[in-house]
Design a protein around this motif. Structure first.
Motif, PDB file in Angstrom:
ATOM      1  N   SER A  18       0.845  -1.192   0.000  1.00  0.00           N
ATOM      2  CA  SER A  18       0.000   0.000   0.000  1.00  0.00           C
ATOM      3  C   SER A  18       0.881   1.242   0.000  1.00  0.00           C
ATOM      4  O   SER A  18       2.000   1.241   0.531  1.00  0.00           O
ATOM      5  CB  SER A  18      -0.915   0.014   1.230  1.00  0.00           C
ATOM      6  N   VAL A  19       0.395   2.299  -0.621  1.00  0.00           N
ATOM      7  CA  VAL A  19       1.126   3.558  -0.735  1.00  0.00           C
ATOM      8  C   VAL A  19       0.371   4.619   0.060  1.00  0.00           C
ATOM      9  O   VAL A  19      -0.686   5.078  -0.372  1.00  0.00           O
ATOM     10  CB  VAL A  19       1.246   4.000  -2.208  1.00  0.00           C
ATOM     11  N   PRO A  20       0.874   4.985   1.229  1.00  0.00           N
ATOM     12  CA  PRO A  20       0.141   5.962   2.037  1.00  0.00           C
ATOM     13  C   PRO A  20       0.200   7.356   1.423  1.00  0.00           C
ATOM     14  O   PRO A  20       1.183   7.727   0.780  1.00  0.00           O
ATOM     15  CB  PRO A  20       0.871   5.924   3.380  1.00  0.00           C
ATOM     16  N   GLY A  21      -0.861   8.106   1.598  1.00  0.00           N
ATOM     17  CA  GLY A  21      -0.881   9.481   1.126  1.00  0.00           C
ATOM     18  C   GLY A  21      -0.188  10.410   2.110  1.00  0.00           C
ATOM     19  O   GLY A  21       0.211  10.001   3.202  1.00  0.00           O
ATOM     20  N   GLY A  22      -0.038  11.650   1.722  1.00  0.00           N
ATOM     21  CA  GLY A  22       0.593  12.637   2.580  1.00  0.00           C
ATOM     22  C   GLY A  22       0.061  14.018   2.265  1.00  0.00           C
ATOM     23  O   GLY A  22      -0.846  14.188   1.435  1.00  0.00           O
ATOM     24  N   PRO A  23       0.631  15.046   2.882  1.00  0.00           N
ATOM     25  CA  PRO A  23       0.132  16.408   2.670  1.00  0.00           C
ATOM     26  C   PRO A  23       0.171  16.834   1.201  1.00  0.00           C
ATOM     27  O   PRO A  23      -0.656  17.637   0.766  1.00  0.00           O
ATOM     28  CB  PRO A  23       1.075  17.262   3.523  1.00  0.00           C
ATOM     29  N   ARG A  24       1.112  16.291   0.421  1.00  0.00           N
ATOM     30  CA  ARG A  24       1.260  16.748  -0.962  1.00  0.00           C
ATOM     31  C   ARG A  24       0.614  15.817  -1.988  1.00  0.00           C
ATOM     32  O   ARG A  24       0.599  16.127  -3.171  1.00  0.00           O
ATOM     33  CB  ARG A  24       2.741  16.924  -1.294  1.00  0.00           C
ATOM     34  N   THR A  25       0.099  14.687  -1.526  1.00  0.00           N
ATOM     35  CA  THR A  25      -0.574  13.790  -2.474  1.00  0.00           C
ATOM     36  C   THR A  25      -2.054  14.171  -2.561  1.00  0.00           C
ATOM     37  O   THR A  25      -2.940  13.457  -2.107  1.00  0.00           O
ATOM     38  CB  THR A  25      -0.417  12.317  -2.051  1.00  0.00           C
ATOM     39  N   VAL A  26      -2.259  15.351  -3.128  1.00  0.00           N
ATOM     40  CA  VAL A  26      -3.593  15.885  -3.343  1.00  0.00           C
ATOM     41  C   VAL A  26      -3.650  16.468  -4.752  1.00  0.00           C
ATOM     42  O   VAL A  26      -2.623  16.647  -5.409  1.00  0.00           O
ATOM     43  CB  VAL A  26      -3.948  16.982  -2.310  1.00  0.00           C
ATOM     44  N   TYR A  27      -4.837  16.760  -5.203  1.00  0.00           N
ATOM     45  CA  TYR A  27      -4.982  17.387  -6.510  1.00  0.00           C
ATOM     46  C   TYR A  27      -4.336  18.774  -6.514  1.00  0.00           C
ATOM     47  O   TYR A  27      -4.280  19.446  -5.496  1.00  0.00           O
ATOM     48  CB  TYR A  27      -6.460  17.536  -6.862  1.00  0.00           C
ATOM     49  N   TYR A  28      -3.866  19.178  -7.675  1.00  0.00           N
ATOM     50  CA  TYR A  28      -3.359  20.531  -7.934  1.00  0.00           C
ATOM     51  C   TYR A  28      -2.049  20.831  -7.218  1.00  0.00           C
ATOM     52  O   TYR A  28      -1.644  21.990  -7.138  1.00  0.00           O
ATOM     53  CB  TYR A  28      -4.397  21.596  -7.545  1.00  0.00           C
ATOM     54  N   ASP A  29      -1.360  19.831  -6.696  1.00  0.00           N
ATOM     55  CA  ASP A  29      -0.093  20.101  -6.031  1.00  0.00           C
ATOM     56  C   ASP A  29       1.032  20.107  -7.062  1.00  0.00           C
ATOM     57  O   ASP A  29       0.975  19.401  -8.078  1.00  0.00           O
ATOM     58  CB  ASP A  29       0.199  19.043  -4.963  1.00  0.00           C
ATOM     59  N   GLY A  30       2.068  20.916  -6.802  1.00  0.00           N
ATOM     60  CA  GLY A  30       3.234  20.952  -7.673  1.00  0.00           C
ATOM     61  C   GLY A  30       3.062  21.766  -8.934  1.00  0.00           C
ATOM     62  O   GLY A  30       3.877  21.662  -9.853  1.00  0.00           O
ATOM     63  N   LEU A  31       2.024  22.615  -9.006  1.00  0.00           N
ATOM     64  CA  LEU A  31       1.772  23.391 -10.218  1.00  0.00           C
ATOM     65  C   LEU A  31       2.461  24.752 -10.216  1.00  0.00           C
ATOM     66  O   LEU A  31       2.344  25.501 -11.182  1.00  0.00           O
ATOM     67  CB  LEU A  31       0.256  23.594 -10.404  1.00  0.00           C
ATOM     68  N   GLU A  32       3.182  25.059  -9.141  1.00  0.00           N
ATOM     69  CA  GLU A  32       3.831  26.368  -9.097  1.00  0.00           C
ATOM     70  C   GLU A  32       4.962  26.491 -10.113  1.00  0.00           C
ATOM     71  O   GLU A  32       5.343  27.601 -10.495  1.00  0.00           O
ATOM     72  CB  GLU A  32       4.362  26.658  -7.686  1.00  0.00           C
ATOM     73  N   ASP A  33       5.492  25.362 -10.565  1.00  0.00           N
ATOM     74  CA  ASP A  33       6.548  25.371 -11.578  1.00  0.00           C
ATOM     75  C   ASP A  33       6.168  24.392 -12.682  1.00  0.00           C
ATOM     76  O   ASP A  33       6.336  23.179 -12.535  1.00  0.00           O
ATOM     77  CB  ASP A  33       7.894  24.980 -10.956  1.00  0.00           C
ATOM     78  N   VAL A  34       5.639  24.899 -13.779  1.00  0.00           N
ATOM     79  CA  VAL A  34       5.164  24.010 -14.845  1.00  0.00           C
ATOM     80  C   VAL A  34       6.318  23.271 -15.512  1.00  0.00           C
ATOM     81  O   VAL A  34       6.101  22.258 -16.190  1.00  0.00           O
ATOM     82  CB  VAL A  34       4.356  24.789 -15.905  1.00  0.00           C
ATOM     83  N   ARG A  35       7.548  23.753 -15.312  1.00  0.00           N
ATOM     84  CA  ARG A  35       8.691  23.061 -15.908  1.00  0.00           C
ATOM     85  C   ARG A  35       8.953  21.719 -15.246  1.00  0.00           C
ATOM     86  O   ARG A  35       9.687  20.884 -15.782  1.00  0.00           O
ATOM     87  CB  ARG A  35       9.935  23.949 -15.815  1.00  0.00           C
ATOM     88  N   SER A  36       8.377  21.505 -14.062  1.00  0.00           N
ATOM     89  CA  SER A  36       8.559  20.219 -13.378  1.00  0.00           C
ATOM     90  C   SER A  36       7.631  19.145 -13.924  1.00  0.00           C
ATOM     91  O   SER A  36       7.730  17.983 -13.533  1.00  0.00           O
ATOM     92  CB  SER A  36       8.293  20.386 -11.874  1.00  0.00           C
ATOM     93  N   LEU A  37       6.733  19.546 -14.825  1.00  0.00           N
ATOM     94  CA  LEU A  37       5.777  18.605 -15.401  1.00  0.00           C
ATOM     95  C   LEU A  37       6.221  18.219 -16.810  1.00  0.00           C
ATOM     96  O   LEU A  37       6.783  19.035 -17.530  1.00  0.00           O
ATOM     97  CB  LEU A  37       4.385  19.235 -15.450  1.00  0.00           C
ATOM     98  N   PRO A  38       5.973  16.979 -17.217  1.00  0.00           N
ATOM     99  CA  PRO A  38       6.402  16.561 -18.551  1.00  0.00           C
ATOM    100  C   PRO A  38       5.630  17.300 -19.633  1.00  0.00           C
ATOM    101  O   PRO A  38       4.444  17.613 -19.478  1.00  0.00           O
ATOM    102  CB  PRO A  38       6.090  15.060 -18.570  1.00  0.00           C
ATOM    103  N   VAL A  39       6.304  17.586 -20.733  1.00  0.00           N
ATOM    104  CA  VAL A  39       5.656  18.242 -21.870  1.00  0.00           C
ATOM    105  C   VAL A  39       4.779  17.224 -22.581  1.00  0.00           C
ATOM    106  O   VAL A  39       5.209  16.117 -22.893  1.00  0.00           O
ATOM    107  CB  VAL A  39       6.713  18.811 -22.841  1.00  0.00           C
ATOM    108  N   THR A  40       3.529  17.587 -22.809  1.00  0.00           N
ATOM    109  CA  THR A  40       2.600  16.723 -23.530  1.00  0.00           C
ATOM    110  C   THR A  40       2.109  17.447 -24.775  1.00  0.00           C
ATOM    111  O   THR A  40       2.241  18.657 -24.893  1.00  0.00           O
ATOM    112  CB  THR A  40       1.408  16.317 -22.654  1.00  0.00           C
ATOM    113  N   ASP A  41       1.514  16.686 -25.679  1.00  0.00           N
ATOM    114  CA  ASP A  41       1.140  17.250 -26.963  1.00  0.00           C
ATOM    115  C   ASP A  41      -0.165  18.028 -26.913  1.00  0.00           C
ATOM    116  O   ASP A  41      -0.492  18.752 -27.846  1.00  0.00           O
ATOM    117  CB  ASP A  41       1.025  16.134 -28.008  1.00  0.00           C
TER     118      ASP A  41
END
Length: 610
Positions: free
Chosen positions: A267-290
């Motif tokens: 099992s993979v426990p959740g945490g404070p950052r495993t929520v929707y919309y997290d990590g969007l402050e830097d779009v460069r951290s997300l993979p480029v999609t078409d």
């Protein structure tokens, strides 16, 4: 990002995909970042055939398919297990065939001396810096049905091959030609069940080899894939187990792993950052999609699962149940089809069951379904155009609105008046041009849901591959699995009182899945993490889709209604979550287009030398 491209024309081109690998026999065709064993070509001079991706056909089967190429029986080339692109040439006729779920999309753009085609619209736009198409973006955000505008892509001058069509190029023309029937022929559920079982089993086993195997182990769909894989391989199964979800996925996963040989579990426990919309402050951290991709909203959750997979086994293939809901179930809009066909007693019986689940009256359920039973697809688009020409509507949850062929999402009411008017004009044009609309609302909805799910799954696949070296497999989105499942009428797939009866009928008594899994009637949901993410990231979202956003600059959103919806979300009130997902993912994609340093093309040294 893995992609492919090719040129059809009388003269060699001065450009080629950057770091592209020429496909033998079929030059000028290139693949980018595809491993050699995923690109296979056969040819005898009169016909050539290439498959790119996870194709379950062996080399002998490909050779035996050359007469099929010569007879131009294109659909037969899409019936092997797996998920792949087909490139076939017979004489001067060329066919580029994607799949039925949009995981291998096809685009093209004509030039004076020929035609470029590619699986990446962004790459074709980069040939001359073609801008995005505001009307197409508006349709994508307001309607969320990829095929509404037909061959329009998200970029000007770049054309898109719609679902169920292939790109057909001859010396005289380039067209998107249909290869899949508009509607499947109906097959009784019990008759279809063995076909579904065989198609799904073959789809899973075709992806197994010497590499490590992992799988999601949560709902019925992913559990089925994990158990099928465990027939032939050790499977490292993982379940996302955030306590805020309050579901029973973990209990079923642990019991399944204790019952099924070769299936280990974590099992993979959740945490404070495993929520929707997290990590969007830097779009460069997300993979480029078409294209805009919904998985940017849940990227931290997907990474938590993939982290757990990588800790146990490096690389390999990871199975996900994505697409299972789309092919095994049916939305309640099928009630409209029952009313349309005069099957009022069956509609009433099903409405009673839906009413019990939703705690409302059967008459209310039928009243929601009745308007769509009296209209066609084209008439619906004309009605939507009229709505868009009027002032925006007060927000009402989608579940309380009448059933329709094409729902108008809350994002439509966030747009500037000129964009709404532009979209209305496009809908009127689309309604006038539509010549092959299905008569069944369910057939149309199924196709659009699959195209959307498949395209979004590509975003998840990009995270898995670029960050973890893991190949994501979604067998429910394979062509033959889709065909086998959707051949079953919607009112049988969504039989009230039974949860996914097609899957349980297909596997009961086979010993592949434990009985307690097949008898399960519960399903987990992520609403708690969606609202937690909306509250935790309210400031970031306000900046992302606020007045300074790319969306606002294009008139695709206006500030007041977006601010109001974000305020509702922060307060825990009912929210247009789907609309917010679309707005956020589109804004992220637009920013990536502006900031990405990705270089798509380079000088074609062979053409330059010539």
């Amino acid at each position: 990002m893995r992609w492919s491209a090719g040129w059809y024309g009388g003269s060699a081109r001065s450009r080629a995909p950057r770091d592209g690998t020429p496909v033998p026999v079929l030059e000028p065709v290139w693949t980018v970042d595809w491993p050699a064993d995923c690109v296979r070509t056969v040819g005898d001079g009169s016909a050539e055939l290439t498959v790119i991706g996870a194709c379950g056909a062996d080399d002998e089967q490909l050779w035996r398919a050359l007469p099929t190429v010569r007879s131009r029986d294109w659909r037969t080339l899409t019936t092997w297990p797996g998920s792949y692109l087909v490139f076939a040439r017979c004489g001067e006729v060329l066919a580029v065939i994607g799949d039925l779920s949009g995981q291998h999309p096809v685009y093209w753009r004509p030039e004076r001396s020929g035609v470029w085609w590619s699986t990446s619209a962004t790459a074709l736009a980069a040939l001359d810096g073609a801008p995005t198409d505001t009307a197409s973006l508006a349709a994508r955000m307001a309607l969320a049905q990829p095929d509404v505008l037909g061959t329009r892509s998200l970029f000007r001058t770049v054309n898109r091959v719609p679902t169920g069509h292939l790109l057909l190029i001859t010396p005289d023309s380039v067209t998107a030609a249909r290869y899949e029937p508009v509607e499947p022929e109906g097959v009784d559920l019990r008759q279809a069940a063995p076909t579904v079982r065989d198609a799904l089993t073959t789809a899973v086993h075709a992806r197994l080899g010497d590499q490590p195997v992992s799988a999601d182990l949560a709902g019925l769909d992913s559990t089925t894939l994990a158990c099928l894989a465990a027939q032939r391989s050790s499977v490292a199964a993982v379940t996302f187990a955030d306590e805020r979800l309050r579901d029973d996925d973990v209990l079923y996963a642990a019991r399944t792993a204790a019952t099924v040989p070769r299936l280990s579990y974590r099992s993979v426990p959740g945490g404070p950052r495993t929520v929707y919309y997290d990590g969007l402050e830097d779009v460069r951290s997300l993979p480029v999609t078409d294209e805009p991709n919904a998985f940017v909203v849940t990227a931290t959750i997907k990474r938590a699962v993939l982290d757990a997979v990588s800790e146990r086994r490096a690389g390999g293939v990871h199975f996900t149940g994505a697409g299972g809901d789309a092919v095994l179930s049916a939305p309640s809009s099928y009630l409209s089809d029952l009313l349309r066909s005069g099957r009022r007693l069956r509609a009433w019986q099903h409405a009673q069951a839906h009413a019990r689940l939703r705690r409302m009256s059967p008459l209310t359920v039928l009243r929601r379904a009745r308007p769509a039973s009296r209209t066609t697809l084209a008439e619906t688009w004309q009605q939507l155009a009229a709505v868009l020409r009027r002032p925006p509507r007060p927000w009402v949850p989608q579940a309380q609105q009448p059933v329709t062929w094409t729902p108008l999402l809350a994002t439509a009411d966030w747009m500037a008046p000129d964009v709404r008017h532009q979209l209305a004009v496009e809908l009127d044009t689309a309604a006038a041009d539509r010549t092959d609309a299905p008569s069944s609302l369910t057939a149309w909805s199924d196709q659009q849901d699959l195209a959307r799910v498949g395209a979004n799954t590509n975003g998840w696949r990009e995270i898995a591959l670029t960050e973890y070296g893991v190949v994501l497999a979604a067998p429910f989105l394979d062509n033959e699995v889709i065909r086998a499942c959707l051949a079953v009428p919607a009112d049988q797939r969504a039989a009230p009182g039974r949860y996914k009866p097609l899957l349980s009928t297909a596997f009961t008594g086979t010993g592949i899945l434990p009985d307690f899994v097949l008898n399960r009637v519960t399903k987990g949901g992520f609403n708690a993490l969606a609202y937690a993410g909306l509250r935790a990231n309210a400031g970031i979202l306000r900046e992302l889709i606020g007045p300074s956003s790319r969306l606002a600059a294009a008139g695709l959103i206006t500030d007041a209604p977006v601010a109001d919806m974000l305020a509702r979300a922060a307060s825990g009130l009912p929210t247009a979550q789907g609309a917010l997902h679309l707005a956020v993912s589109t804004e992220v994609w637009l920013r990536q287009l502006d900031t990405s340093a990705h270089i798509w093309w380079e000088v074609n040294t062979h053409a330059a030398a010539a």
